[in-house]
Design an enzyme around this catalytic site. Structure first.
Site, PDB file in Angstrom:
ATOM      1  N   ASP A  92      -7.968   7.373   4.261  1.00 58.37           N
ATOM      2  CA  ASP A  92      -7.368   6.053   4.513  1.00 58.37           C
ATOM      3  C   ASP A  92      -7.797   5.013   3.467  1.00 58.37           C
ATOM      4  O   ASP A  92      -8.957   4.977   3.056  1.00 58.37           O
ATOM      5  CB  ASP A  92      -7.801   5.531   5.889  1.00 58.37           C
ATOM      6  CG  ASP A  92      -7.322   6.405   7.038  1.00 58.37           C
ATOM      7  OD1 ASP A  92      -7.100   7.612   6.828  1.00 58.37           O
ATOM      8  OD2 ASP A  92      -7.184   5.868   8.159  1.00 58.37           O
ATOM      9  N   HIS A  98      -5.960   1.569   3.746  1.00 51.18           N
ATOM     10  CA  HIS A  98      -5.760   0.371   4.584  1.00 51.18           C
ATOM     11  C   HIS A  98      -5.744  -0.954   3.824  1.00 51.18           C
ATOM     12  O   HIS A  98      -6.435  -1.906   4.199  1.00 51.18           O
ATOM     13  CB  HIS A  98      -6.800   0.329   5.709  1.00 51.18           C
ATOM     14  CG  HIS A  98      -6.455   1.229   6.863  1.00 51.18           C
ATOM     15  ND1 HIS A  98      -5.268   1.123   7.559  1.00 51.18           N
ATOM     16  CD2 HIS A  98      -7.125   2.274   7.416  1.00 51.18           C
ATOM     17  CE1 HIS A  98      -5.236   2.049   8.501  1.00 51.18           C
ATOM     18  NE2 HIS A  98      -6.340   2.767   8.428  1.00 51.18           N
ATOM     19  N   ASP A 150      -2.104   6.237   5.633  1.00 52.28           N
ATOM     20  CA  ASP A 150      -2.717   4.956   6.016  1.00 52.28           C
ATOM     21  C   ASP A 150      -3.049   4.110   4.779  1.00 52.28           C
ATOM     22  O   ASP A 150      -4.189   3.701   4.558  1.00 52.28           O
ATOM     23  CB  ASP A 150      -3.949   5.155   6.921  1.00 52.28           C
ATOM     24  CG  ASP A 150      -3.537   5.377   8.378  1.00 52.28           C
ATOM     25  OD1 ASP A 150      -2.347   5.662   8.630  1.00 52.28           O
ATOM     26  OD2 ASP A 150      -4.400   5.277   9.274  1.00 52.28           O
ATOM     27  N   ASN A 202      -0.396   7.577  10.456  1.00 58.30           N
ATOM     28  CA  ASN A 202       0.171   6.921  11.639  1.00 58.30           C
ATOM     29  C   ASN A 202       0.498   5.447  11.391  1.00 58.30           C
ATOM     30  O   ASN A 202       1.322   4.864  12.088  1.00 58.30           O
ATOM     31  CB  ASN A 202      -0.768   7.067  12.846  1.00 58.30           C
ATOM     32  CG  ASN A 202      -2.122   6.423  12.627  1.00 58.30           C
ATOM     33  OD1 ASN A 202      -2.807   6.723  11.644  1.00 58.30           O
ATOM     34  ND2 ASN A 202      -2.526   5.546  13.521  1.00 58.30           N
ATOM     35  N   HIS A 203      -0.112   4.841  10.364  1.00 59.32           N
ATOM     36  CA  HIS A 203       0.212   3.438  10.057  1.00 59.32           C
ATOM     37  C   HIS A 203       1.461   3.296   9.195  1.00 59.32           C
ATOM     38  O   HIS A 203       1.942   2.175   9.003  1.00 59.32           O
ATOM     39  CB  HIS A 203      -0.977   2.730   9.401  1.00 59.32           C
ATOM     40  CG  HIS A 203      -1.987   2.268  10.400  1.00 59.32           C
ATOM     41  ND1 HIS A 203      -2.054   0.977  10.874  1.00 59.32           N
ATOM     42  CD2 HIS A 203      -2.959   2.957  11.053  1.00 59.32           C
ATOM     43  CE1 HIS A 203      -3.032   0.885  11.768  1.00 59.32           C
ATOM     44  NE2 HIS A 203      -3.593   2.071  11.892  1.00 59.32           N
ATOM     45  N   HIS A 263      -2.799  13.922   7.890  1.00 61.03           N
ATOM     46  CA  HIS A 263      -3.480  12.662   8.187  1.00 61.03           C
ATOM     47  C   HIS A 263      -4.391  12.779   9.412  1.00 61.03           C
ATOM     48  O   HIS A 263      -5.567  12.434   9.367  1.00 61.03           O
ATOM     49  CB  HIS A 263      -2.486  11.519   8.403  1.00 61.03           C
ATOM     50  CG  HIS A 263      -3.195  10.239   8.747  1.00 61.03           C
ATOM     51  ND1 HIS A 263      -3.947   9.553   7.821  1.00 61.03           N
ATOM     52  CD2 HIS A 263      -3.337   9.562   9.919  1.00 61.03           C
ATOM     53  CE1 HIS A 263      -4.500   8.497   8.407  1.00 61.03           C
ATOM     54  NE2 HIS A 263      -4.151   8.476   9.676  1.00 61.03           N
ATOM     55  N   HIS A 267      -8.005   9.665   9.031  1.00 60.03           N
ATOM     56  CA  HIS A 267      -7.688   9.092  10.352  1.00 60.03           C
ATOM     57  C   HIS A 267      -8.876   8.550  11.147  1.00 60.03           C
ATOM     58  O   HIS A 267      -8.698   7.734  12.039  1.00 60.03           O
ATOM     59  CB  HIS A 267      -6.942  10.152  11.179  1.00 60.03           C
ATOM     60  CG  HIS A 267      -6.262   9.661  12.417  1.00 60.03           C
ATOM     61  ND1 HIS A 267      -5.514   8.500  12.456  1.00 60.03           N
ATOM     62  CD2 HIS A 267      -6.190  10.195  13.680  1.00 60.03           C
ATOM     63  CE1 HIS A 267      -5.017   8.347  13.685  1.00 60.03           C
ATOM     64  NE2 HIS A 267      -5.414   9.348  14.433  1.00 60.03           N
TER      65      HIS A 267
END
Length: 305
Positions: free
Chosen positions: A52, A54, A80, A112-113, A162, A236
Site C-alpha cells: 500500500d 495510500h 491501494d 480495495n481502495h 492485494h 492490505h
C-alpha cells in the site's frame, strides 16, 4: 506522445498536478494497455514488489530512491494507491503515467481502495474536487480502477494479490474467469481477493472488516499446492516492521507506506526478487519533513458563502 508524457512524468515527480485534459488522454491510453492484461497478470523476475502507498507521495519518492527508478527497476504495486494520504492525485497519476510510458516495467493491481465507494469516504474524491474544482478527474481515475488486474503471477511461482484468498476460488483459472471490469462488489470472489486477511485459525472465518474472509495456514497450503505456487505475497494490512511472514514463510505481507497516516510510526518495505526468486526486503522510513513542502490539507473551498 512520449515527449509529452515525459514532461508530465517530470511534472508529477515534482508533485505538481497535470491538466484535466492531460488526465483524460492519459486514462484513455492506460485503458488500452490495461485491457490487454489478464486478471492474473504474468510478471517476469527480477521484480520489486510494493504494498500500500495510500497517497503518501513523498514516501513513494523515498521508495523509488531505495528501489531504483522505473524503468531501470521492474515494479509490481499491489494496490491501494489512493486515500488517507494528502497526495492521492499525484501518486496515482504518476504511477499511471509510468505504466503508460513503460508498460512492461510496471504492473499495477487493484486494491480495495481502488473503488468509487471507498474513495468517496477516505479522501480521494474530496482531493480530486479540491485540486481540480470538479468531479471529472475522479471519474476518469475510478473508471481506470475497473480495468486494473486483480492479481499477478511472478515466474509462475509467486502469487501476488492485494488482500488474500477466497472460499470460492480454488484455482488461478477461476480468477481468470472473473469479469473484473466493474466496481468492487460487496461480496464474492473478486471482493475477497481485495479484502481478505490471513489469520492464525484453521480454515475460514468471517472478517471483522465486514468484507472478505479470514483464512488460515491450511487454506494457504492447499492453494499453493494445487496451483504449484512457492508462496503468496499480499499487502492490505499495516505491519510495523514493513513486512511480515506467516505460515512457515508460505505467505508474506508487504507494507510500503511508512509512518502510515503520518502518525503510525511504522517503517515500510519493498520485496526485491532476483532472477532466481531470491528474496531481499529493503526497509525505508518516511521522507524527512523538510522534503515534503507544506502539507496540502487546505480547507475545501467555501463555494456556498
Amino acid at each position: 506522445m512520449s515527449s509529452d508524457l515525459d514532461r508530465q512524468i517530470e511534472q508529477l515527480k515534482r508533485c505538481e498536478i497535470i491538466k484535466e485534459s492531460e488526465v483524460r488522454a492519459l486514462c484513455s491510453k492506460a485503458r488500452e494497455i490495461l485491457l490487454e492484461e489478464g486478471n492474473v497478470q504474468r510478471v517476469d523476475s527480477p521484480v520489486t514488489i510494493c504494498g500500500d502507498i495510500h497517497g503518501q507521495f513523498y514516501d513513494l519518492k523515498e521508495l523509488f530512491k531505495v528501489g531504483g527508478d522505473c524503468p531501470q527497476t521492474n515494479y509490481l504495486f499491489m494496490g491501494d494507491f489512493v486515500d488517507r494520504g494528502f497526495y492521492s492525485v499525484e501518486t496515482f497519476l504518476l504511477l499511471l503515467a509510468l505504466k503508460v510510458r513503460y508498460p512492461d516495467r510496471i504492473t499495477l493491481i487493484r486494491g480495495n481502495h481502488e473503488s468509487r465507494q471507498i474513495t468517496q469516504v477516505y479522501g480521494f474524491y474530496e482531493e480530486c474536487v479540491r485540486k481540480y474544482g470538479s468531479v471529472t478527474v475522479w471519474k476518469y481515475c475510478t473508471e481506470i480502477f475497473d480495468y486494473l488486474s486483480l492479481s499477478a503471477l511472478v515466474d509462475g511461482k509467486i502469487f501476488c494479490v492485494h488482500g488474500g484468498l477466497s472460499p470460492s476460488i480454488n484455482t488461478l483459472d477461476q480468477i481468470r474467469a472473473i469479469d473484473r471490469k466493474q466496481e468492487v462488489p460487496h461480496e464474492g470472489p473478486m471482493c475477497d481477493l481485495m479484502w481478505s486477511d490471513p489469520e492464525d485459525i484453521p480454515g475460514w472465518n468471517g472478517s471483522p472488516r465486514g468484507a472478505g474472509f479470514l483464512f488460515g495456514e491450511d487454506v494457504v497450503q492447499k492453494f499453493n499446492h494445487d496451483n504449484n505456487l512457492e508462496f503468496i505475497c499480499r499487502a492490505h494490512q499495516l505491519v510495523m516492521e514493513g513486512f511480515k511472514y506467516m505460515f512457515n514463510e508460505t505467505l508474506v505481507t508487504v507494507w510500503s507506506a511508512p509512518n502510515y497516516c503520518y502518525r503510525c510510526g511504522n517503517v515500510a518495505a519493498i520485496l526485491q526478487l532476483d532472477e532466481n526468486l531470491k528474496k531481499n526486503f529493503a526497509i525505508f522510513e518516511a521522507a524527512p519533513q523538510e522534503s515534503r513542502g507544506a502539507p496540502a490539507k487546505k480547507p475545501a473551498p467555501e463555494y456556498f458563502l
